[in-house]
Design a protein around this motif. Structure first.
Motif, short mmCIF file in Angstrom:
data_model
loop_
_atom_site.label_atom_id
_atom_site.label_comp_id
_atom_site.label_asym_id
_atom_site.label_seq_id
_atom_site.Cartn_x
_atom_site.Cartn_y
_atom_site.Cartn_z
N LEU A 6 -37.69 -45.15 46.86
CA LEU A 6 -38.96 -45.88 46.90
C LEU A 6 -40.15 -44.92 47.01
N ASN A 7 -39.93 -43.74 47.56
CA ASN A 7 -41.02 -42.78 47.66
C ASN A 7 -41.52 -42.35 46.29
N LEU A 8 -40.64 -42.38 45.29
CA LEU A 8 -41.07 -42.08 43.93
C LEU A 8 -42.04 -43.14 43.45
N MET A 9 -41.74 -44.40 43.75
CA MET A 9 -42.62 -45.49 43.32
C MET A 9 -43.97 -45.40 44.04
N ARG A 10 -43.92 -45.01 45.31
CA ARG A 10 -45.18 -44.83 46.05
C ARG A 10 -46.01 -43.71 45.44
N THR A 11 -45.34 -42.66 44.99
CA THR A 11 -46.05 -41.56 44.35
C THR A 11 -46.72 -42.01 43.07
N LEU A 12 -46.00 -42.79 42.26
CA LEU A 12 -46.58 -43.28 41.01
C LEU A 12 -47.81 -44.14 41.29
N VAL A 13 -47.68 -45.05 42.24
CA VAL A 13 -48.80 -45.93 42.58
C VAL A 13 -49.99 -45.13 43.09
N MET A 14 -49.76 -44.14 43.95
CA MET A 14 -50.86 -43.38 44.52
C MET A 14 -51.51 -42.48 43.47
N LEU A 15 -50.74 -41.91 42.57
CA LEU A 15 -51.31 -41.12 41.49
C LEU A 15 -52.18 -42.00 40.59
N TYR A 16 -51.72 -43.20 40.36
CA TYR A 16 -52.49 -44.14 39.52
C TYR A 16 -53.84 -44.46 40.19
N GLU A 17 -53.82 -44.70 41.49
CA GLU A 17 -55.02 -45.13 42.19
C GLU A 17 -56.00 -43.99 42.45
N THR A 18 -55.49 -42.78 42.66
CA THR A 18 -56.38 -41.66 42.97
C THR A 18 -56.71 -40.81 41.75
N GLY A 19 -55.79 -40.76 40.77
CA GLY A 19 -56.00 -39.91 39.61
C GLY A 19 -56.01 -38.44 39.97
N SER A 20 -55.37 -38.09 41.08
CA SER A 20 -55.41 -36.71 41.56
C SER A 20 -54.14 -36.37 42.33
N VAL A 21 -53.52 -35.25 42.00
CA VAL A 21 -52.35 -34.79 42.74
C VAL A 21 -52.74 -34.45 44.17
N ASP A 48 -41.14 -40.88 30.04
CA ASP A 48 -42.53 -40.94 29.61
C ASP A 48 -43.32 -39.95 30.46
N ARG A 49 -44.41 -39.43 29.93
CA ARG A 49 -45.24 -38.49 30.69
C ARG A 49 -45.93 -39.16 31.87
N LEU A 50 -46.20 -40.43 31.76
CA LEU A 50 -46.82 -41.25 32.81
C LEU A 50 -48.26 -40.88 33.12
N PHE A 51 -48.54 -39.60 33.33
CA PHE A 51 -49.91 -39.15 33.61
C PHE A 51 -50.20 -37.88 32.82
N VAL A 52 -51.41 -37.83 32.27
CA VAL A 52 -51.84 -36.68 31.47
C VAL A 52 -53.05 -36.06 32.15
N ARG A 53 -53.01 -34.77 32.39
CA ARG A 53 -54.12 -34.08 33.06
C ARG A 53 -55.31 -33.95 32.10
N MET A 58 -55.99 -37.14 36.50
CA MET A 58 -54.71 -37.54 35.94
C MET A 58 -54.83 -38.93 35.31
N GLU A 59 -54.88 -38.98 33.99
CA GLU A 59 -55.05 -40.25 33.29
C GLU A 59 -53.68 -40.89 33.03
N PRO A 60 -53.51 -42.18 33.40
CA PRO A 60 -52.22 -42.84 33.19
C PRO A 60 -51.97 -43.15 31.71
N THR A 61 -50.71 -43.07 31.32
CA THR A 61 -50.33 -43.45 29.96
C THR A 61 -50.16 -44.97 29.91
N THR A 62 -49.88 -45.47 28.72
CA THR A 62 -49.66 -46.92 28.56
C THR A 62 -48.50 -47.40 29.41
N VAL A 63 -47.42 -46.61 29.47
CA VAL A 63 -46.26 -46.99 30.28
C VAL A 63 -46.65 -47.07 31.76
#
Length: 299
Positions: A6-21, A48-53, A58-63
């Motif tokens: 689940l920590n992976l899913m939390r990472t994806l969500v947080m990267l999406y919301e902050t746009g920053s590692v 999928d790349r999921l995020f592109v710098r 960090m811009e999210p991909t369509t996926v």
């Protein structure tokens, strides 16, 4: 997928919301290499790349955009279930709560909120986020903030509110520079005005002016209200602001005047994202803010 951390899913969500590692690492209380490692695992998992710098972060991909809403809601439900299954005690709470406020809210409401908040939860943290009214609804639904206090109704599915106080708009002028006993409509129209950014959510007067076809000369544009006392003293500028704050600013130099036209009063409300089974910590936070402001208004 059954074995996914689940920590992976939390990472994806947080990267999406902050746009920053960097920011994601700070929010999750881990190192930046840990975020990078988790992102690599996520990329393998979803192919999928999921995020592109980019230059913007960090811009999210369509996926990633497709995954985010479902994962965010799933994590929220898990958190609510865990939180609801145990007794919440504010005195032991070490969570960080985020409250979006304007600078006026910080001046007039925050002292009372802080006093009550830390009296009940001395180990908890409170982060005040500068309000951007056009983003407020998104902040609530994505969980960036726990609550928003503003004068504009944030309609939409899942957004609840509680009215904290009622107010109205007035003008504030320097007693000598303004040199008027009563502010007439003609003086208002021909005067020089201070304009406050619409991101504060205080745009009702502008809407009324537009509806009535009244144009005013804006000589100064500001991002915040709090600097008005220093700006107005010794000038002929006219500022429009809520009465509760104008009354605080008024002194031997500054005088409150009624608007020379009718503008409806407004409500200042606490807004939050409601869930069928809200987390106990969230319920406590909203109740604490509401009770603190209500008690301060009665004092």
């Amino acid at each position: 997928m059954a074995q996914v951390d689940l920590n992976l899913m939390r990472t994806l969500v947080m990267l999406y919301e902050t746009g920053s590692v960097t920011q994601a690492a700070e929010q999750l209380h881990v190192t930046q290499p840990s975020i990078s490692y988790a992102l690599n695992r996520l990329r393998e998992l979803f192919d999928d790349r999921l995020f592109v710098r980019t230059a913007r972060g960090m811009e999210p991909t369509t996926v990633a955009r497709q995954l985010y809403p479902s994962l965010k809601e799933a994590l929220r439900q898990i958190s609510d279930t865990i939180d609801g299954s145990r007794h919440f005690t504010p005195e032991r709470c070490k969570l960080r709560f985020r409250l979006a406020l304007t600078d006026l809210g910080e001046m007039s409401l925050l002292p009372a909120i802080l006093k009550s908040f830390y009296a009940q939860a001395p180990q908890a943290e409170l982060e005040v986020v500068p309000l951007e009214i056009d983003k407020a609804r998104e902040w609530l639904t994505t969980g960036k903030v726990n609550a928003v206090i503003c004068s504009r109704t944030l309609g939409g599915a899942g957004i609840d509110k509680h009215v904290l106080l009622e107010d109205r708009y007035v003008c504030l002028l320097d007693r000598q520079g303004g040199a008027v006993d009563d502010l007439s409509l003609e003086r208002f129209i021909h005067g020089r005005h201070v304009s406050i950014a619409s991101s504060s959510g205080h745009g009702l007067v502008e809407e009324v002016l537009t509806q009535r076809g009244i144009e005013r000369k804006v000589s100064l544009s500001l991002s915040h209200f709090s600097v008005l006392p220093q700006v107005l003293q010794g000038s002929d500028l006219i500022a429009i602001l809520p009465l509760q704050i104008a009354a605080r600013f008024a002194d031997a130099r500054l005088k409150v005047h009624e608007l020379p036209f009718t503008v409806p009063g407004f409500e200042v409300a606490l807004h939050w994202h409601a869930q069928p089974r809200s987390a106990a910590s969230q319920r406590w936070f909203c109740a604490t803010v509401t009770d603190a402001v209500t008690a301060a208004q009665r004092a």
